[in-house]
Design an enzyme around this catalytic site. Structure first.
Site, PDB file in Angstrom:
ATOM      1  N   LYS A  42       0.800  -1.239   0.000  1.00 38.38           N
ATOM      2  CA  LYS A  42       0.000   0.000   0.000  1.00 38.38           C
ATOM      3  C   LYS A  42       0.834   1.292   0.000  1.00 38.38           C
ATOM      4  O   LYS A  42       0.330   2.378   0.314  1.00 38.38           O
ATOM      5  CB  LYS A  42      -1.005   0.042   1.167  1.00 38.38           C
ATOM      6  CG  LYS A  42      -1.814  -1.195   1.377  1.00 38.38           C
ATOM      7  CD  LYS A  42      -2.269  -1.891   0.127  1.00 38.38           C
ATOM      8  CE  LYS A  42      -3.357  -1.153  -0.611  1.00 38.38           C
ATOM      9  NZ  LYS A  42      -3.685  -1.917  -1.858  1.00 38.38           N
ATOM     10  N   HIS A  99       7.798  -7.535  -1.560  1.00 38.76           N
ATOM     11  CA  HIS A  99       7.413  -6.922  -0.280  1.00 38.76           C
ATOM     12  C   HIS A  99       8.269  -7.493   0.849  1.00 38.76           C
ATOM     13  O   HIS A  99       7.989  -7.213   2.024  1.00 38.76           O
ATOM     14  CB  HIS A  99       5.952  -7.245   0.049  1.00 38.76           C
ATOM     15  CG  HIS A  99       4.936  -6.543  -0.807  1.00 38.76           C
ATOM     16  ND1 HIS A  99       5.040  -5.231  -1.178  1.00 38.76           N
ATOM     17  CD2 HIS A  99       3.762  -6.991  -1.342  1.00 38.76           C
ATOM     18  CE1 HIS A  99       3.986  -4.903  -1.913  1.00 38.76           C
ATOM     19  NE2 HIS A  99       3.202  -5.939  -2.029  1.00 38.76           N
ATOM     20  N   SER A 129      -4.994   2.807   3.728  1.00 41.63           N
ATOM     21  CA  SER A 129      -5.140   2.110   2.451  1.00 41.63           C
ATOM     22  C   SER A 129      -5.213   0.591   2.682  1.00 41.63           C
ATOM     23  O   SER A 129      -6.025  -0.109   2.074  1.00 41.63           O
ATOM     24  CB  SER A 129      -3.940   2.461   1.563  1.00 41.63           C
ATOM     25  OG  SER A 129      -4.030   1.829   0.325  1.00 41.63           O
TER      26      SER A 129
HETATM   27  P1  A3P Z   1      -5.159   4.511  -1.573  1.00 43.02           P
HETATM   28  O1  A3P Z   1      -5.811   3.276  -1.034  1.00 43.02           O
HETATM   29  O2  A3P Z   1      -4.757   5.481  -0.480  1.00 43.02           O
HETATM   30  O3  A3P Z   1      -5.967   5.180  -2.636  1.00 43.02           O
HETATM   31  P2  A3P Z   1      -0.073  -0.605  -3.576  1.00 43.02           P
HETATM   32  O4  A3P Z   1      -0.006  -0.661  -5.068  1.00 43.02           O
HETATM   33  O5  A3P Z   1       1.269  -0.606  -2.913  1.00 43.02           O
HETATM   34  O6  A3P Z   1      -0.992  -1.652  -3.056  1.00 43.02           O
HETATM   35  O7  A3P Z   1      -0.675   0.815  -3.173  1.00 43.02           O
HETATM   36  C1  A3P Z   1      -2.018   1.139  -3.451  1.00 43.02           C
HETATM   37  C2  A3P Z   1      -2.206   2.604  -3.167  1.00 43.02           C
HETATM   38  O8  A3P Z   1      -1.538   3.373  -4.194  1.00 43.02           O
HETATM   39  C3  A3P Z   1      -3.673   2.999  -3.209  1.00 43.02           C
HETATM   40  O9  A3P Z   1      -3.787   4.064  -2.260  1.00 43.02           O
HETATM   41  C4  A3P Z   1      -3.801   3.489  -4.649  1.00 43.02           C
HETATM   42  O10 A3P Z   1      -4.912   4.322  -4.871  1.00 43.02           O
HETATM   43  C5  A3P Z   1      -2.489   4.253  -4.787  1.00 43.02           C
HETATM   44  N1  A3P Z   1      -2.170   4.512  -6.209  1.00 43.02           N
HETATM   45  C6  A3P Z   1      -2.059   3.620  -7.211  1.00 43.02           C
HETATM   46  N2  A3P Z   1      -1.829   4.260  -8.375  1.00 43.02           N
HETATM   47  C7  A3P Z   1      -1.788   5.578  -8.092  1.00 43.02           C
HETATM   48  C8  A3P Z   1      -1.621   6.757  -8.893  1.00 43.02           C
HETATM   49  N3  A3P Z   1      -1.453   6.706 -10.213  1.00 43.02           N
HETATM   50  N4  A3P Z   1      -1.630   7.965  -8.258  1.00 43.02           N
HETATM   51  C9  A3P Z   1      -1.817   8.045  -6.925  1.00 43.02           C
HETATM   52  N5  A3P Z   1      -2.006   6.963  -6.119  1.00 43.02           N
HETATM   53  C10 A3P Z   1      -1.998   5.743  -6.709  1.00 43.02           C
END
Ligand code: A3P
Length: 287
Positions: A42, A99, A129
């Site tokens: 996240k 991870h 998140s």
């Molecule tokens: P949120 O849940 O706060 O929206 P991961 O890929 O490590 O699982 O992280 C997911 C988080 O990254 C989510 O956060 C997601 O919305 C955010 N995310 C993914 N792509 C993004 C982008 N292009 N711009 C901003 N945030 C992004």
């Protein structure tokens, strides 16, 4: 589906991790040309996977439109890795994701000289998140309450373990590895500059037009609509999008809408105790 695999004292979802897949990651033979993205879940993993693959696309966007992120940049510790590895685009360096913790991957990394991009995010936004992700991911348990989830996060007893240990472990290796530290916050605030920094680190300089293409295809709006990165290809049993989106908010500071003043105080006290003497200069404000 909702089972647990414990590896080196840390809980991983049994759905895509086995003792063999986790062990194989730790004994993986890296090549000097490999590029490894490491994150605590996240922290913007999928976003950075999109940016890194775009940097190496050189304007040929076929992989962005036709290959899901997990096939372009597979997770080393997951069971699918051994089948995905041979398919990695041979004209690119091998782009890998993990991870895992520094202490378990470092011995393999130190046998060669791959480049490592470590991406971190304000732990309060990571927590929020992750809390929402637990509610849509079929391979993770539904949190009983936000308060309990905060406790588990602070104790490091939840899935993927302790954010604090993860960040301290990897940033503690900055001198031993060819490692670039990037934050979600800086990619959010200054995307062009951050992409330039990444491309220089990776030895793959970009022209302004290429930067424009990357910026367009890694935007939250583009990625939300793209089934190659929004996880809509997965079945409802794995990610139930009727309960919430994977690309949920994509903002900095959403934690403010979730933390009560008491929870914030509790979090800050643990953060100070665990990170205060780390000597790390982390770019987010905790208030
Ligand atoms: P949120 O849940 O706060 O929206 P991961 O890929 O490590 O699982 O992280 C997911 C988080 O990254 C989510 O956060 C997601 O919305 C955010 N995310 C993914 N792509 C993004 C982008 N292009 N711009 C901003 N945030 C992004």
């Amino acid at each position: 589906m909702n089972t647990t695999e414990i590896f080196d004292g840390v809980r991983f979802p049994g759905f895509m991790h086995t003792p063999e897949s986790l062990q194989a990651a730790c004994t993986f033979q890296f090549q000097d040309t490999d590029i490894l993205l490491v994150t605590f879940p996240k922290s913007g993993t999928t976003w950075m996977q999109q940016v890194l693959s775009l940097i190496f696309c050189e304007g040929h966007l076929w992989p962005i439109h036709h290959l899901p992120n997990w096939a372009r940049m597979p997770w080393m510790e997951q069971t699918s890795f051994s089948s995905l590895l041979p398919q990695l685009n041979t004209s690119w360096p091998r782009l890998l994701t993990s991870h895992l913790y520094a202490k378990v991957l470092a011995p393999a990394l130190m046998k060669s000289k791959p480049k490592v991009v470590y991406m971190a995010r304000n732990p309060k936004d990571v927590l929020v998140s992750f809390y929402h992700f637990h509610r849509i991911a079929g391979f993770l348990p539904n949190p009983s309450s936000f308060e309990d989830f905060v406790d588990e996060f602070l104790e490091g007893t939840g899935f993927f373990g302790s954010w604090f240990d993860h960040v301290k472990g990897w940033l503690g290796l900055q001198k031993d590895l060819d490692l670039l530290f990037v934050t979600y916050e800086e990619l959010h605030k200054e995307p062009r500059f951050t992409i330039q920094k990444l491309s220089e680190f990776l030895g793959h300089p970009l022209g302004p037009e290429e930067e424009d293409v990357i910026l367009e295809h890694c935007s939250f709006s583009f990625m939300s609509q793209s089934n190659m990165v929004n996880y809509s290809l997965l079945s409802k049993e794995i990610i139930d999008h009727s309960q919430g989106k994977f690309l949920r908010k994509g903002v900095v500071g959403n934690w403010r809408e979730h933390f009560t003043p008491d929870l914030n105080k509790k979090f800050n006290a643990v953060y100070e105790a665990k990170m205060g003497d780390s000597g790390l200069c982390l770019p987010w404000t905790m208030d």
